[in-house]
Design an enzyme around this catalytic site. Structure first.
Site, PDB file in Angstrom:
ATOM      1  N   TRP A 183       0.862  -1.186   0.000  1.00 53.14           N
ATOM      2  CA  TRP A 183       0.000   0.000   0.000  1.00 53.14           C
ATOM      3  C   TRP A 183       0.897   1.233   0.000  1.00 53.14           C
ATOM      4  O   TRP A 183       1.854   1.302   0.765  1.00 53.14           O
ATOM      5  CB  TRP A 183      -0.924   0.049   1.233  1.00 53.14           C
ATOM      6  CG  TRP A 183      -1.646   1.366   1.259  1.00 53.14           C
ATOM      7  CD1 TRP A 183      -2.665   1.748   0.443  1.00 53.14           C
ATOM      8  CD2 TRP A 183      -1.330   2.509   2.085  1.00 53.14           C
ATOM      9  NE1 TRP A 183      -3.010   3.059   0.714  1.00 53.14           N
ATOM     10  CE2 TRP A 183      -2.219   3.537   1.700  1.00 53.14           C
ATOM     11  CE3 TRP A 183      -0.393   2.759   3.089  1.00 53.14           C
ATOM     12  CZ2 TRP A 183      -2.195   4.806   2.305  1.00 53.14           C
ATOM     13  CZ3 TRP A 183      -0.362   4.016   3.689  1.00 53.14           C
ATOM     14  CH2 TRP A 183      -1.263   5.020   3.294  1.00 53.14           C
ATOM     15  N   GLU A 223      -3.054  -3.021  -2.479  1.00 52.81           N
ATOM     16  CA  GLU A 223      -4.216  -2.454  -1.780  1.00 52.81           C
ATOM     17  C   GLU A 223      -4.572  -1.086  -2.368  1.00 52.81           C
ATOM     18  O   GLU A 223      -3.787  -0.146  -2.290  1.00 52.81           O
ATOM     19  CB  GLU A 223      -3.889  -2.317  -0.280  1.00 52.81           C
ATOM     20  CG  GLU A 223      -5.007  -1.689   0.537  1.00 52.81           C
ATOM     21  CD  GLU A 223      -4.637  -1.512   2.017  1.00 52.81           C
ATOM     22  OE1 GLU A 223      -3.435  -1.634   2.362  1.00 52.81           O
ATOM     23  OE2 GLU A 223      -5.550  -1.248   2.820  1.00 52.81           O
ATOM     24  N   LYS A 225      -7.086   2.393  -2.939  1.00 52.67           N
ATOM     25  CA  LYS A 225      -7.724   3.347  -2.039  1.00 52.67           C
ATOM     26  C   LYS A 225      -8.356   4.456  -2.856  1.00 52.67           C
ATOM     27  O   LYS A 225      -7.896   4.766  -3.954  1.00 52.67           O
ATOM     28  CB  LYS A 225      -6.647   3.894  -1.105  1.00 52.67           C
ATOM     29  CG  LYS A 225      -7.138   4.795  -0.021  1.00 52.67           C
ATOM     30  CD  LYS A 225      -6.059   4.941   1.041  1.00 52.67           C
ATOM     31  CE  LYS A 225      -6.492   5.944   2.081  1.00 52.67           C
ATOM     32  NZ  LYS A 225      -5.596   5.976   3.233  1.00 52.67           N
ATOM     33  N   ASP A 256      -9.572  -3.279   1.334  1.00 56.03           N
ATOM     34  CA  ASP A 256      -9.743  -2.677   2.661  1.00 56.03           C
ATOM     35  C   ASP A 256     -11.127  -2.042   2.636  1.00 56.03           C
ATOM     36  O   ASP A 256     -11.413  -1.208   1.773  1.00 56.03           O
ATOM     37  CB  ASP A 256      -8.635  -1.639   2.888  1.00 56.03           C
ATOM     38  CG  ASP A 256      -8.726  -0.948   4.235  1.00 56.03           C
ATOM     39  OD1 ASP A 256      -9.819  -0.476   4.601  1.00 56.03           O
ATOM     40  OD2 ASP A 256      -7.690  -0.846   4.925  1.00 56.03           O
ATOM     41  N   HIS A 259     -11.792   1.697   2.014  1.00 62.03           N
ATOM     42  CA  HIS A 259     -11.166   2.334   0.860  1.00 62.03           C
ATOM     43  C   HIS A 259     -12.041   2.513  -0.374  1.00 62.03           C
ATOM     44  O   HIS A 259     -11.530   2.604  -1.487  1.00 62.03           O
ATOM     45  CB  HIS A 259      -9.911   1.544   0.462  1.00 62.03           C
ATOM     46  CG  HIS A 259      -8.796   1.707   1.441  1.00 62.03           C
ATOM     47  ND1 HIS A 259      -7.518   1.286   1.203  1.00 62.03           N
ATOM     48  CD2 HIS A 259      -8.772   2.262   2.677  1.00 62.03           C
ATOM     49  CE1 HIS A 259      -6.751   1.561   2.245  1.00 62.03           C
ATOM     50  NE2 HIS A 259      -7.496   2.152   3.157  1.00 62.03           N
ATOM     51  N   HIS A 283      -8.405  -6.266   4.369  1.00 65.53           N
ATOM     52  CA  HIS A 283      -8.153  -5.486   5.571  1.00 65.53           C
ATOM     53  C   HIS A 283      -9.527  -5.172   6.118  1.00 65.53           C
ATOM     54  O   HIS A 283     -10.263  -4.375   5.526  1.00 65.53           O
ATOM     55  CB  HIS A 283      -7.435  -4.172   5.243  1.00 65.53           C
ATOM     56  CG  HIS A 283      -5.948  -4.278   5.306  1.00 65.53           C
ATOM     57  ND1 HIS A 283      -5.117  -3.232   5.042  1.00 65.53           N
ATOM     58  CD2 HIS A 283      -5.142  -5.324   5.642  1.00 65.53           C
ATOM     59  CE1 HIS A 283      -3.857  -3.628   5.190  1.00 65.53           C
ATOM     60  NE2 HIS A 283      -3.854  -4.888   5.551  1.00 65.53           N
ATOM     61  N   ASP A 291     -12.342   6.848   5.755  1.00 67.14           N
ATOM     62  CA  ASP A 291     -11.480   5.713   6.092  1.00 67.14           C
ATOM     63  C   ASP A 291     -10.880   5.934   7.478  1.00 67.14           C
ATOM     64  O   ASP A 291      -9.684   6.077   7.644  1.00 67.14           O
ATOM     65  CB  ASP A 291     -10.380   5.628   5.026  1.00 67.14           C
ATOM     66  CG  ASP A 291      -9.432   4.476   5.257  1.00 67.14           C
ATOM     67  OD1 ASP A 291      -9.870   3.472   5.840  1.00 67.14           O
ATOM     68  OD2 ASP A 291      -8.256   4.582   4.869  1.00 67.14           O
ATOM     69  N   ASP A 293     -10.682   4.047  10.124  1.00 63.20           N
ATOM     70  CA  ASP A 293     -10.048   2.930  10.816  1.00 63.20           C
ATOM     71  C   ASP A 293     -10.508   2.758  12.256  1.00 63.20           C
ATOM     72  O   ASP A 293      -9.698   2.526  13.153  1.00 63.20           O
ATOM     73  CB  ASP A 293      -8.514   3.036  10.712  1.00 63.20           C
ATOM     74  CG  ASP A 293      -8.020   2.640   9.327  1.00 63.20           C
ATOM     75  OD1 ASP A 293      -8.323   1.521   8.889  1.00 63.20           O
ATOM     76  OD2 ASP A 293      -7.367   3.463   8.659  1.00 63.20           O
ATOM     77  N   ASP A 323      -7.225  -4.195  10.137  1.00 63.13           N
ATOM     78  CA  ASP A 323      -6.531  -2.911   9.967  1.00 63.13           C
ATOM     79  C   ASP A 323      -7.352  -1.783  10.562  1.00 63.13           C
ATOM     80  O   ASP A 323      -8.204  -1.216   9.900  1.00 63.13           O
ATOM     81  CB  ASP A 323      -6.267  -2.661   8.465  1.00 63.13           C
ATOM     82  CG  ASP A 323      -5.444  -1.400   8.229  1.00 63.13           C
ATOM     83  OD1 ASP A 323      -4.830  -0.897   9.193  1.00 63.13           O
ATOM     84  OD2 ASP A 323      -5.419  -0.906   7.081  1.00 63.13           O
TER      85      ASP A 323
HETATM   86  C1  RNT Z   1      -4.045   2.879   4.684  1.00 67.61           C
HETATM   87  C2  RNT Z   1      -4.110   1.411   4.447  1.00 67.61           C
HETATM   88  C3  RNT Z   1      -2.955   0.616   4.974  1.00 67.61           C
HETATM   89  C4  RNT Z   1      -2.507   1.018   6.368  1.00 67.61           C
HETATM   90  C5  RNT Z   1      -1.519   0.074   7.012  1.00 67.61           C
HETATM   91  C6  RNT Z   1      -0.884   0.645   8.218  1.00 67.61           C
HETATM   92  O1  RNT Z   1      -5.188   3.537   4.322  1.00 67.61           O
HETATM   93  O2  RNT Z   1      -5.303   0.905   4.926  1.00 67.61           O
HETATM   94  O3  RNT Z   1      -3.258  -0.721   4.923  1.00 67.61           O
HETATM   95  O4  RNT Z   1      -3.579   1.184   7.227  1.00 67.61           O
HETATM   96  O5  RNT Z   1      -0.620  -0.353   6.089  1.00 67.61           O
HETATM   97 ZN    ZN Z   2      -5.542  -1.189   4.912  1.00 67.44          ZN
END
Ligand code: RNT
Ligand code: ZN
Length: 414
Positions: A183, A223, A225, A256, A259, A283, A291, A293, A323
């Site tokens: 990523w 990955e 986004k 993810d 994303h 993720h 996003d 998290d 994640d």
């Molecule tokens: C960031 C991505 C990525 C990170 C990690 C720490 O938007 O989700 O995966 O969160 O690599």
């Molecule tokens: Zn991620």
């Protein structure tokens, strides 16, 4: 009759075998991220996070050293049921005397051996790895692999290559392949003048990185986004770019669920990718309005994700990783709550009459399907979950132990 026995009977009236569900759950590995314990800072010199991602909150007790992080992981993992892997980022290198001398483009397996030993000590299923293309002075104008500056781009390609080499050793150490997730935060805050150039450079960089990796022990993934904080207008590695790249290159996509555009869902993307790919990586996170998290909770979309894994017989094809990072609450509790939520969702999906529901759909019995889908929602799921925890030598109250650890250990970290 115990509550579990009576719940088992109620499930069997729907032709669901609770024993089989528990047995299956025990074998589904979940890769737990190391970065929840220290707000994604790592050990290799960064003081703050950058690259469009952000941890918010200043709850006391952040792990400031490798010892503290190991101690916290040990505590957290002891409260997480099921099969676990440990997901390590390159910025968590143990540099020792190489500190200040060796940069990310020269990291090697020796800088991560401690992680492997630690994971073995904890009896984990394996270790996964991530090159760290963010929070580092070699990022130029917010770009890494897509940089127009050749020196910068080459530096990050070397970092990627080293990461794949490290991962191969990690895979060998466990006799199981290591997922390497790529990523990068590359993008622009404002309207770009060139959207193609950076993508062509990213493609070239990935080709160079992946020229010669160990196919037996490494599973590379990309990955995508849609945007990040500070990089709102353009992301080099967007969904279309990476899905096409992965398909052409024969590598893996990592989805993810923070994303994508807000009404897109990863649960619906999983089966689309399963139609074309041998493996799909995830993720699992909880985006709140962006996003963000947030800690994963036992909510609808995570249940849908788990359903797509279970009912498509894809528990070995979908590589589940977590994640999220929350610094506003006890970090260990955040870790455990998210992992347990993933486990709950998987158990929930395993306890559905999936074959029968699929048959109803195929036979066009949509009224019955709706009724059945509603009826199973109120089955005594909690009693099966409690029994699973009991068999894993755990209880539903993990907070008491965490509060004790907070008082005895975390509060001392001033
Ligand atoms: C960031 C991505 C990525 C990170 C990690 C720490 O938007 O989700 O995966 O969160 O690599
Ligand atoms: Zn991620």
């Amino acid at each position: 009759m115990t509550r579990f026995e009576s719940a088992k009977e109620l499930y069997s009236a729907f032709n669901v075998d609770a024993e089989a569900a528990i047995a299956a759950l025990k074998n589904i590995p979940v890769s737990v991220h190391c970065w929840q314990g220290d707000d994604v800072i790592g050990f290799d010199g960064s003081q703050s996070l950058s690259g469009g991602i952000q941890t918010t909150g200043n709850y006391p007790g952040r792990a400031r050293t490798p010892d503290e992080l190991f101690s916290d992981i040990k505590k957290a993992f002891s409260l997480m049921p099921g099969k676990k892997r440990l997901n390590v980022h390159a910025c968590y290198a143990f540099l020792g005397e190489d500190k200040g001398k060796v940069d990310r483009d020269a990291y090697s397996y020796k800088h991560f051996e401690k992680w492997v030993e630690f994971a073995k000590e904890l009896g984990l299923d394996g270790v996964d790895f991530n090159p760290t293309f963010f929070a580092h002075p070699k990022m130029k104008d917010g770009l890494s692999l897509s940089s127009p500056d050749e020196e910068t781009r080459a530096f990050w390609v070397r970092h990627g290559k080293r990461s794949l080499e490290i991962a191969a050793e990690m895979g060998k150490a466990f006799g199981k392949p290591c997922l390497v997730n790529i990523w990068i935060p590359d993008g622009f805050k404002d309207v770009p003048a060139d959207r193609l150039g950076p993508r062509l450079r990213l493609k070239k960089s990935l080709d160079e990185m992946l020229e010669n990796y160990d196919k037996e022990w490494v599973i590379p993934a990309v990955e995508s986004k849609v945007f990040g904080i500070g990089v709102e207008s353009y992301t080099v590695g967007n969904n279309e770019f990476y899905q096409n790249y992965a398909a052409k290159k024969g590598i893996c996509c990592l989805l993810d669920n923070g994303h994508y555009h807000p009404t897109e869902v990863v649960s619906d993307k999983i089966p689309s990718l399963l139609a074309f790919y041998d493996k799909v990586a995830l993720h699992v996170t909880r985006p709140v309005r962006w996003d963000s998290d947030h800690v994963v909770l036992f909510e609808d979309e995570i249940k849908e994700i788990a359903k797509e894994i279970v009912r498509n017989g894809a528990t070995e094809k979908v590589l589940i990783g977590l994640d999220y990072f929350d610094a506003s609450i006890n970090r260990i509790s955040a870790w455990v709550t998210g992992q347990r939520s993933m486990q709950k969702a998987l158990l929930y999906a395993l306890l559905l009459p999936n074959a029968e529901m699929k048959k109803m759909q195929d036979e066009g019995r949509f009224t019955e399907l709706m009724v059945l889908q509603e009826r199973v929602k109120t089955l005594p799921f909690g009693d099966i979950w409690e029994e699973y925890l009991r068999r894993e030598n755990m209880t539903d109250d993990y907070y008491t132990e965490i509060a004790e650890y907070e008082n005895n250990v975390l509060r001392g970290r001033k």
